[in-house]
Design an enzyme around this catalytic site. Structure first.
Site, PDB file in Angstrom:
ATOM      1  N   LYS A  30       2.830  11.317 -11.257  1.00 19.20           N
ATOM      2  CA  LYS A  30       2.022  10.389 -12.060  1.00 19.20           C
ATOM      3  C   LYS A  30       2.856   9.147 -12.326  1.00 19.20           C
ATOM      4  O   LYS A  30       4.004   9.234 -12.752  1.00 19.20           O
ATOM      5  CB  LYS A  30       1.623  11.030 -13.400  1.00 19.20           C
ATOM      6  CG  LYS A  30       0.505  12.031 -13.277  1.00 19.20           C
ATOM      7  CD  LYS A  30      -0.376  12.081 -14.531  1.00 19.20           C
ATOM      8  CE  LYS A  30       0.187  12.938 -15.620  1.00 19.20           C
ATOM      9  NZ  LYS A  30      -0.676  12.995 -16.816  1.00 19.20           N
ATOM     10  N   GLU A  83       9.999  18.507 -24.838  1.00 16.77           N
ATOM     11  CA  GLU A  83       9.161  18.761 -23.650  1.00 16.77           C
ATOM     12  C   GLU A  83       9.629  20.018 -22.909  1.00 16.77           C
ATOM     13  O   GLU A  83       8.819  20.737 -22.327  1.00 16.77           O
ATOM     14  CB  GLU A  83       9.178  17.559 -22.693  1.00 16.77           C
ATOM     15  CG  GLU A  83       8.687  16.243 -23.297  1.00 16.77           C
ATOM     16  CD  GLU A  83       7.169  16.160 -23.522  1.00 16.77           C
ATOM     17  OE1 GLU A  83       6.439  17.129 -23.212  1.00 16.77           O
ATOM     18  OE2 GLU A  83       6.726  15.112 -24.042  1.00 16.77           O
ATOM     19  N   ASN A 105      -0.276  19.512 -21.543  1.00 21.57           N
ATOM     20  CA  ASN A 105      -0.520  18.732 -22.764  1.00 21.57           C
ATOM     21  C   ASN A 105      -0.378  19.554 -24.034  1.00 21.57           C
ATOM     22  O   ASN A 105      -0.756  19.091 -25.115  1.00 21.57           O
ATOM     23  CB  ASN A 105      -1.925  18.113 -22.716  1.00 21.57           C
ATOM     24  CG  ASN A 105      -2.010  17.017 -21.682  1.00 21.57           C
ATOM     25  OD1 ASN A 105      -1.049  16.272 -21.494  1.00 21.57           O
ATOM     26  ND2 ASN A 105      -3.126  16.925 -20.994  1.00 21.57           N
ATOM     27  N   GLU A 137      -4.487  16.710 -11.699  1.00 24.56           N
ATOM     28  CA  GLU A 137      -4.834  16.952 -13.095  1.00 24.56           C
ATOM     29  C   GLU A 137      -6.334  17.023 -13.349  1.00 24.56           C
ATOM     30  O   GLU A 137      -6.876  16.254 -14.144  1.00 24.56           O
ATOM     31  CB  GLU A 137      -4.194  15.868 -13.993  1.00 24.56           C
ATOM     32  CG  GLU A 137      -4.143  16.319 -15.450  1.00 24.56           C
ATOM     33  CD  GLU A 137      -3.351  15.388 -16.345  1.00 24.56           C
ATOM     34  OE1 GLU A 137      -2.353  14.814 -15.870  1.00 24.56           O
ATOM     35  OE2 GLU A 137      -3.730  15.253 -17.504  1.00 24.56           O
ATOM     36  N   ARG A 181       0.818  -1.233   0.000  1.00 25.87           N
ATOM     37  CA  ARG A 181       0.000   0.000   0.000  1.00 25.87           C
ATOM     38  C   ARG A 181       0.837   1.262   0.000  1.00 25.87           C
ATOM     39  O   ARG A 181       0.393   2.325   0.410  1.00 25.87           O
ATOM     40  CB  ARG A 181      -0.975   0.021   1.160  1.00 25.87           C
ATOM     41  CG  ARG A 181      -1.920  -1.155   1.127  1.00 25.87           C
ATOM     42  CD  ARG A 181      -3.058  -0.994   2.111  1.00 25.87           C
ATOM     43  NE  ARG A 181      -3.866  -2.193   2.096  1.00 25.87           N
ATOM     44  CZ  ARG A 181      -3.555  -3.293   2.763  1.00 25.87           C
ATOM     45  NH1 ARG A 181      -2.477  -3.328   3.518  1.00 25.87           N
ATOM     46  NH2 ARG A 181      -4.317  -4.356   2.677  1.00 25.87           N
ATOM     47  N   HIS A 202       0.198  17.987 -27.454  1.00 29.11           N
ATOM     48  CA  HIS A 202      -0.011  16.539 -27.328  1.00 29.11           C
ATOM     49  C   HIS A 202      -1.320  16.041 -27.960  1.00 29.11           C
ATOM     50  O   HIS A 202      -1.455  14.848 -28.203  1.00 29.11           O
ATOM     51  CB  HIS A 202       0.038  16.105 -25.860  1.00 29.11           C
ATOM     52  CG  HIS A 202       1.445  16.056 -25.309  1.00 29.11           C
ATOM     53  ND1 HIS A 202       2.265  17.168 -25.241  1.00 29.11           N
ATOM     54  CD2 HIS A 202       2.190  15.021 -24.830  1.00 29.11           C
ATOM     55  CE1 HIS A 202       3.435  16.817 -24.728  1.00 29.11           C
ATOM     56  NE2 HIS A 202       3.415  15.518 -24.466  1.00 29.11           N
ATOM     57  N   ARG A 253      -3.429  21.617 -14.785  1.00 31.65           N
ATOM     58  CA  ARG A 253      -2.316  20.751 -15.163  1.00 31.65           C
ATOM     59  C   ARG A 253      -2.428  20.298 -16.617  1.00 31.65           C
ATOM     60  O   ARG A 253      -1.430  19.918 -17.243  1.00 31.65           O
ATOM     61  CB  ARG A 253      -2.249  19.549 -14.207  1.00 31.65           C
ATOM     62  CG  ARG A 253      -1.011  18.700 -14.390  1.00 31.65           C
ATOM     63  CD  ARG A 253      -0.794  17.759 -13.224  1.00 31.65           C
ATOM     64  NE  ARG A 253       0.261  16.811 -13.509  1.00 31.65           N
ATOM     65  CZ  ARG A 253       0.797  15.991 -12.621  1.00 31.65           C
ATOM     66  NH1 ARG A 253       0.367  16.007 -11.382  1.00 31.65           N
ATOM     67  NH2 ARG A 253       1.750  15.163 -12.968  1.00 31.65           N
ATOM     68  N   LYS A 257       6.938  22.885 -14.791  1.00 31.25           N
ATOM     69  CA  LYS A 257       6.104  21.707 -14.481  1.00 31.25           C
ATOM     70  C   LYS A 257       5.649  21.767 -13.021  1.00 31.25           C
ATOM     71  O   LYS A 257       4.484  21.517 -12.712  1.00 31.25           O
ATOM     72  CB  LYS A 257       6.835  20.403 -14.791  1.00 31.25           C
ATOM     73  CG  LYS A 257       5.959  19.204 -14.440  1.00 31.25           C
ATOM     74  CD  LYS A 257       6.106  17.980 -15.285  1.00 31.25           C
ATOM     75  CE  LYS A 257       4.951  17.021 -14.977  1.00 31.25           C
ATOM     76  NZ  LYS A 257       5.104  15.696 -15.547  1.00 31.25           N
ATOM     77  N   HIS A 268       7.971   9.993 -29.478  1.00 30.63           N
ATOM     78  CA  HIS A 268       7.080  10.904 -28.762  1.00 30.63           C
ATOM     79  C   HIS A 268       7.535  12.357 -28.963  1.00 30.63           C
ATOM     80  O   HIS A 268       6.728  13.230 -29.287  1.00 30.63           O
ATOM     81  CB  HIS A 268       7.060  10.539 -27.274  1.00 30.63           C
ATOM     82  CG  HIS A 268       6.154  11.409 -26.462  1.00 30.63           C
ATOM     83  ND1 HIS A 268       4.786  11.308 -26.538  1.00 30.63           N
ATOM     84  CD2 HIS A 268       6.417  12.407 -25.582  1.00 30.63           C
ATOM     85  CE1 HIS A 268       4.239  12.208 -25.726  1.00 30.63           C
ATOM     86  NE2 HIS A 268       5.214  12.895 -25.140  1.00 30.63           N
ATOM     87  N   HIS A 294      -0.062  13.156 -30.016  1.00 33.35           N
ATOM     88  CA  HIS A 294      -0.367  11.742 -29.766  1.00 33.35           C
ATOM     89  C   HIS A 294      -0.946  11.068 -31.012  1.00 33.35           C
ATOM     90  O   HIS A 294      -0.606   9.923 -31.318  1.00 33.35           O
ATOM     91  CB  HIS A 294      -1.347  11.599 -28.599  1.00 33.35           C
ATOM     92  CG  HIS A 294      -0.670  11.654 -27.265  1.00 33.35           C
ATOM     93  ND1 HIS A 294      -1.249  12.224 -26.158  1.00 33.35           N
ATOM     94  CD2 HIS A 294       0.553  11.213 -26.865  1.00 33.35           C
ATOM     95  CE1 HIS A 294      -0.412  12.136 -25.128  1.00 33.35           C
ATOM     96  NE2 HIS A 294       0.688  11.530 -25.536  1.00 33.35           N
TER      97      HIS A 294
END
Ligand SMILES: NC(=O)c1ccc[n+]([C@@H]2O[C@H](COP(=O)([O-])OP(=O)(O)OC[C@H]3O[C@@H](n4cnc5c(N)ncnc54)[C@H](O)[C@@H]3O)[C@@H](O)[C@H]2O)c1
Ligand SMILES: [Zn+2]
Length: 339
Positions: free
Chosen positions: A134, A175, A229, A221, A112, A232, A225, A211, A246, A236
């Site tokens: 994340k 990025e 993107n 998010e 956990r 993206h 946040r 960031k 990417h 994507h």
């Protein structure tokens, strides 16, 4: 230099020094998770931690996305069980974003949740993947299974990043440029001026700060946040419709987003965005790809809601805005990248 991102202490260093891990009572064991390209750094980190009298196991995982599976996670849990990794112990990720995503995921779920510390060894890992908590592994889609799990510390060793091959630098620089475009005009200028030769001393702290600010405003998010993107939505779609990396796809996606920004919200610096992407050595168009397929893939991912496709646009450099875009704008985006 040190930065605080929520519960995480981000240390940007040149060469590994000191005790590496935050003080923690009861810690006896460390499990280092690493990938082929980062093994040298993993050996260094392991040696350091052994010197601090910790029991260290180095657990290698397959390269790139092959590592981000539930099977690999299950193998790691079995290893943790065998070595007796307990609640007071620590998991350390040494590698690119694939490793830090996986290490964060198994740390967030083993017993956990146990402590995780990251040593990102790619530029993308340093400015993006290791920051913000994340984590995840892939199923049929990317990052479908994951948890938010903050590392207590992230150590970015610039000496390691300086030695990266240019393809990996480009991945991270795309990025970093994105971070500049949504939050730091000086960072954009630095990349425009020096392209891939730009000093990482400047780029890494600046991109991490951008960031960090977005993560701080919206840790889970649900709103702000999403600005991260930028590039993206189309990026994507290009990535899934092609064999482009990417970073390359996001570069192209930023051209598309800049064009829509110009048409929809009066963004006046589209050409600067295109120039900066070229300076990194990335392509700015993708003629040859199947237009219909790219069109269909736009909005398949998370950037769609009930009202349609959402895209991050720029009102100015450093001023992003989240907007719904209609078919006219999507067509314009595709034209801007040669489709
Ligand atoms: N969690 C997040 O917020 C977040 C954000 C962005 C990206 N990501 C994830 O990050 C991953 C991409 O990260 P990445 O680009 O770092 O890829 P990666 O981890 O797949 O590494 C890319 C390649 O670089 C090699 N490598 C690592 N360190 C090296 C070094 N110092 N020298 C030479 N080679 C080295 C690796 O072995 C691998 O072959 C994706 O899985 C993506 O989903 C996560
Ligand atoms: Zn990205």
């Amino acid at each position: 230099m040190e930065l605080k991102v929520g519960a995480t202490e981000v240390m940007i260093v040149s060469g590994l020094r000191g005790g590496l891990l935050p003080e923690r009572e009861g810690r006896r064991r460390v499990a280092i998770i690493t990938q082929p390209g980062a093994s040298q750094q993993a050996v260094l980190v392991s040696r350091r931690l052994k010197e601090a009298n910790l029991d260290v196991d180095v657990l290698g995982v397959p390269d790139r996305e092959e590592a981000k599976t539930l099977n690999v996670a299950a193998t790691l849990y079995e290893r943790f069980s065998r070595i007796g990794l307990g609640r007071e112990d620590t998991i350390v990720g040494v590698g690119g974003g694939a490793v830090t995503d996986l290490a964060g995921f198994v740390a967030g779920t083993w017993m956990r949740g146990v402590e995780v510390v990251h040593f990102p060894t790619t530029l993308l890992g340093a400015v993006d993947a290791s920051i913000g908590g994340k984590t995840g592994v892939n199923l049929s889609g990317k990052n479908l299974v994951g948890v938010f799990w903050d590392p207590t510390r992230v150590i970015i060793d610039l000496d390691v990043l300086e030695k990266l091959p240019s393809a990996l630098l480009q991945e991270g620089m795309a990025e970093a440029l994105k971070a500049g475009l949504i939050g730091d005009a000086d960072l954009v200028e630095a990349i425009e001026a020096d392209g891939l030769e730009v000093s990482l001393d400047k780029v890494v702290p600046a991109a991490v700060k951008v960031k960090a600010e977005y993560v701080k405003k919206d840790p889970r998010e649900s709103s702000e946040r999403a600005m991260l993107n930028f590039g993206h939505t189309v990026g994507h779609a290009v990535e899934y419709a092609s064999s482009f990396s990417h970073g390359t796809s996001v570069g192209v996606g930023m051209v598309a987003a800049a064009a829509v920004s110009e048409a929809d919200v009066g963004f006046a610096e589209k050409e600067r965005v295109i120039d900066a992407i070229s300076r990194i050595g990335l392509r700015t168009s993708v003629n040859g790809l199947d237009r219909t397929r790219v069109r269909d893939l736009i909005g398949v991912d998370k950037k769609r809601d009930r009202k349609g496709i959402r895209m991050v646009l720029l009102e100015a450099i450093g001023q992003p805005t989240l907007r719904h875009v209609d078919d006219t704008m999507i067509n314009l985006a595709l034209e801007a990248i040669g489709l």
